[in-house]
Design a protein around this motif. Sequence first.
Motif, PDB file in Angstrom:
ATOM      1  N   ILE A   6      67.865  57.799 -25.587  1.00  0.00           N
ATOM      2  CA  ILE A   6      69.976  56.935 -25.604  1.00  0.00           C
ATOM      3  C   ILE A   6      70.947  57.064 -24.491  1.00  0.00           C
ATOM      4  O   ILE A   6      70.947  58.229 -24.264  1.00  0.00           O
ATOM      5  CB  ILE A   6      69.438  57.791 -27.240  1.00  0.00           C
ATOM      6  N   CYS A  58      69.044  55.232 -33.296  1.00  0.00           N
ATOM      7  CA  CYS A  58      69.638  54.965 -33.156  1.00  0.00           C
ATOM      8  C   CYS A  58      69.495  54.946 -31.779  1.00  0.00           C
ATOM      9  O   CYS A  58      68.700  55.124 -30.789  1.00  0.00           O
ATOM     10  CB  CYS A  58      71.108  56.258 -33.236  1.00  0.00           C
ATOM     11  N   ASP A  59      70.288  53.250 -31.492  1.00  0.00           N
ATOM     12  CA  ASP A  59      70.613  52.804 -29.261  1.00  0.00           C
ATOM     13  C   ASP A  59      71.679  53.508 -28.756  1.00  0.00           C
ATOM     14  O   ASP A  59      71.844  52.756 -27.778  1.00  0.00           O
ATOM     15  CB  ASP A  59      70.098  51.878 -29.780  1.00  0.00           C
TER      16      ASP A  59
END
Length: 288
Positions: free
Chosen positions: A88, A64-65
């Motif tokens: 992140i 995920c970002d």
Amino acid sequence: MAERFRHVAIVGKHQAPGIRPVLEEIAEFLCSHGLDVSLEADTAQATGMTDYDALSNDELGRRCDLAVVVGGDGTMLGFARDMARHGIPLLGINQGRLGFITDIPIERWREALAPVLAGDHEVESRAMLEGAVLRDGESIFSGLALNDVVVSRGGTAGMVELKVSVGEQFVANMRADGLIVASPTGSTAYALSAGGPIMHPSIAGWLLAPIAPHTLSNRPIVLPDSGEVRLEIVAGRDASVNFDMQSLTSLLHGDTITVRRSQHQVRFLHPKGWSYYATLRRKLRWYL
């Protein structure tokens, strides 16, 4: 260039009653903006949401970002510590009470989240603490903390006595119910109730705050974060140390807790125009 996101993690205070509908609305909103969505595994299991991938924190960090955290500061603390090494950015939606780091009110999440997804947001980095417990020169425990490292007396015992050093310099032997080493973020947590000052998050320093000290002249002190803080257990039974939510109990005389600045930082995203002072006014009710 504005930061664009592709894959968003959702983390919820999964024990909170009625949280599933909110998480579902947020997930649907993110999907409607063309984003992939995954749930933190415990959140998925507790809420019974099965329409999205349920991933471990490590998997979320790699895939995920952006992470949207729904809950209170306690929910954010544990997850932020795990995500720090991945870099992140985190966005906090407050379903708790105070919410200094989950600062978007739950009733305004939609109007706050839309501009963030479009790249219109503030980015803020927060320093973290890291440390270890040394026994006979060997590390028996280590941890990261966003808020604080707290050494406390035993539940039924008297005070704990600690030898406090900063770098190579001896500071004092302190007798108290405990001692808090707090980051600027943690200055509005336990340290605040122990009489410590509020520190702006951009300050490169730590707060050392005794808890109910035996000698009233033992006052909170702000230290530079460039050196290592060492706390040696001199006296007191069943003392414990807590790195945010990670604990080690039954410390022995001679055990030493070391605390220093971590190489990792936590990145928070805020809506455009966010102000730390406005957060203090709202959360501490500094009204005219």
